[in-house]
Design a protein around this motif. Structure first.
Motif, PDB file in Angstrom:
ATOM      1  N   HIS A   7       0.861  -1.303   0.031  1.00 16.91           N
ATOM      2  CA  HIS A   7       0.160  -0.112   0.026  1.00 16.91           C
ATOM      3  C   HIS A   7       0.876   1.295   0.025  1.00 16.91           C
ATOM      4  O   HIS A   7       1.407   1.642   1.167  1.00 16.91           O
ATOM      5  CB  HIS A   7      -1.053   0.049   1.312  1.00 16.91           C
ATOM      6  CG  HIS A   7      -2.235   0.725   1.124  1.00 16.91           C
ATOM      7  ND1 HIS A   7      -3.286   0.585   1.185  1.00 16.91           N
ATOM      8  CD2 HIS A   7      -1.915   2.331   1.220  1.00 16.91           C
ATOM      9  CE1 HIS A   7      -4.233   1.577   1.098  1.00 16.91           C
ATOM     10  NE2 HIS A   7      -3.420   2.636   1.229  1.00 16.91           N
ATOM     11  N   HIS A   9       0.997   5.146  -1.991  1.00 20.78           N
ATOM     12  CA  HIS A   9       0.783   6.140  -2.799  1.00 20.78           C
ATOM     13  C   HIS A   9       1.443   6.824  -3.427  1.00 20.78           C
ATOM     14  O   HIS A   9       1.562   8.016  -3.549  1.00 20.78           O
ATOM     15  CB  HIS A   9      -0.523   7.122  -2.009  1.00 20.78           C
ATOM     16  CG  HIS A   9      -1.535   6.325  -1.314  1.00 20.78           C
ATOM     17  ND1 HIS A   9      -2.741   5.805  -1.932  1.00 20.78           N
ATOM     18  CD2 HIS A   9      -1.954   6.055   0.047  1.00 20.78           C
ATOM     19  CE1 HIS A   9      -3.717   5.218  -0.978  1.00 20.78           C
ATOM     20  NE2 HIS A   9      -3.060   5.511   0.071  1.00 20.78           N
ATOM     21  N   GLU A  93      -8.316   2.535  -2.183  1.00 25.59           N
ATOM     22  CA  GLU A  93      -8.909   1.909  -0.882  1.00 25.59           C
ATOM     23  C   GLU A  93     -10.235   2.601  -0.460  1.00 25.59           C
ATOM     24  O   GLU A  93     -10.425   3.633  -0.928  1.00 25.59           O
ATOM     25  CB  GLU A  93      -7.767   2.573   0.200  1.00 25.59           C
ATOM     26  CG  GLU A  93      -7.855   3.967   0.433  1.00 25.59           C
ATOM     27  CD  GLU A  93      -6.717   4.007   1.500  1.00 25.59           C
ATOM     28  OE1 GLU A  93      -5.641   4.655   1.223  1.00 25.59           O
ATOM     29  OE2 GLU A  93      -7.072   4.001   2.756  1.00 25.59           O
ATOM     30  N   HIS A 170      -5.802  -2.414   5.731  1.00 27.95           N
ATOM     31  CA  HIS A 170      -4.880  -1.960   5.522  1.00 27.95           C
ATOM     32  C   HIS A 170      -4.341  -1.084   6.696  1.00 27.95           C
ATOM     33  O   HIS A 170      -5.258  -0.615   7.365  1.00 27.95           O
ATOM     34  CB  HIS A 170      -4.877  -0.997   4.231  1.00 27.95           C
ATOM     35  CG  HIS A 170      -4.855   0.292   4.192  1.00 27.95           C
ATOM     36  ND1 HIS A 170      -3.667   0.976   4.326  1.00 27.95           N
ATOM     37  CD2 HIS A 170      -5.788   1.321   4.372  1.00 27.95           C
ATOM     38  CE1 HIS A 170      -3.772   2.260   4.554  1.00 27.95           C
ATOM     39  NE2 HIS A 170      -5.188   2.575   4.568  1.00 27.95           N
ATOM     40  N   ASP A 220       2.165   2.913   3.341  1.00 24.86           N
ATOM     41  CA  ASP A 220       0.919   3.884   3.292  1.00 24.86           C
ATOM     42  C   ASP A 220       1.496   5.339   3.002  1.00 24.86           C
ATOM     43  O   ASP A 220       1.023   6.399   3.274  1.00 24.86           O
ATOM     44  CB  ASP A 220       0.054   4.117   4.302  1.00 24.86           C
ATOM     45  CG  ASP A 220      -1.469   4.831   4.412  1.00 24.86           C
ATOM     46  OD1 ASP A 220      -1.675   5.109   2.906  1.00 24.86           O
ATOM     47  OD2 ASP A 220      -1.910   5.356   5.139  1.00 24.86           O
TER      48      ASP A 220
HETATM   49 ZN   LIG Z   1      -3.669   4.789   1.927  1.00 21.45          ZN
END
Ligand SMILES: [Zn+2]
Length: 280
Positions: A7, A9, A93, A170, A220
């Motif tokens: 995960h 971005h 997500e 997550h 993340d």
């Molecule tokens: Zn995220």
């Protein structure tokens, strides 16, 4: 150590100027796969753009609870169309956020339901964000009941997913009994730099509970920098910090854990057979 970031971005604006340098640094740190999740229309489209020319990256498309009230029906129809693209390996997500409430709760519930339905329809796991205010658990409890109502952990998810996890929690946050519940429903759990923050002490116990094939790790990025990572923008290469923490919790060498993390990633996200990196 072999690594994945389940995960990250790198589709965020904050990576627009130097995404290739960031991805090179990740490669050098041992990362073999990065899942790039969208959170609204624009970021989902950017995830698709990034994976088009970088076969070791995978995309997810979906709508985050913060953006729940910002994506209308035509916008959602576009997300649905993208979801069937073979480079898209997950839906999200999505999830629930009772902490910041950037979208009203009813809009969050409605948005979660359309994302969960799309996950079942495409047989691509839902990526779930779930946060409550410090010391509370209302979002976690609501998420579990929404998952059950949608058929996760029951016949609907078994028919679509077989033995694969139908969803990923997550950036895990929450109490141990909540972890037991989602594990019993067959979900995967992904840990981020959040595990190092105050109030998240339960994560140390949860890290020992997750079955091997359903244990994931993530950054993340650009959020949630772990200790030793940059104070500002987090990057996929720093997944190594959280992976090291997981290896300690599980009493396992880093090399062995790394192999298992890659295997869990591939067992969770069905990468396209034509994907060059899928056979590498
Ligand atoms: Zn995220």
């Amino acid at each position: 150590m072999r690594l994945v970031d389940s995960h990250g971005h790198v589709n965020a604006d904050r990576f627009e100027d130097d995404v290739d340098e960031v991805l090179d640094a990740a490669r050098h740190a041992g990362l073999e796969r990065i899942l790039v999740p969208g959170w609204n229309l624009r970021s989902s489209e950017r995830a698709l753009e990034l994976v088009a020319t970088r076969p070791w990256l995978d995309a997810a498309v979906g709508v985050h609870p913060h953006d729940a009230s910002g994506v209308d029906s035509p916008g959602w129809a576009t997300v649905e169309r993208w979801a069937y693209d073979e480079r898209v390996v997950a839906i999200g997500e999505t999830g629930l956020d009772a902490d910041r409430m950037f979208s009203p709760w009813d809009a969050q519930l409605e948005n979660l339901r359309r994302n969960l339905a799309l996950a079942l329809a495409t047989a691509k796991p839902a990526i779930l964000h779930c946060r409550s205010r410090a010391g509370e658990r209302d979002a976690q409890d609501a998420l579990v009941s929404e998952l059950r109502a949608a058929g996760f952990g029951g016949d609907a998810s078994k028919a679509a997913f077989g033995d694969r996890p139908p969803a990923v929690i997550h950036s895990f946050s929450g109490p141990v009994d909540y972890a037991h519940e989602v594990i019993a429903m067959g979900l995967a759990i992904s840990f981020s730099g959040l595990v190092f923050r105050r109030g998240e002490e339960a994560s140390a116990a949860v890290a020992t509970l997750v079955p091997e094939g359903r244990l994931l790790v993530e950054t993340d990025s650009p959020f949630l920098s772990p200790p030793g990572g940059p104070r500002g923008r987090n990057e996929p290469q720093y997944v190594a910090v959280t992976a090291g923490w997981l290896a300690e919790r599980r009493g396992m060498g880093e090399a062995e854990l790394g192999d298992r993390l890659v295997a869990a990633y591939d067992g969770t996200f069905a990468r396209p057979a034509t994907h060059p990196a899928a056979t590498a």
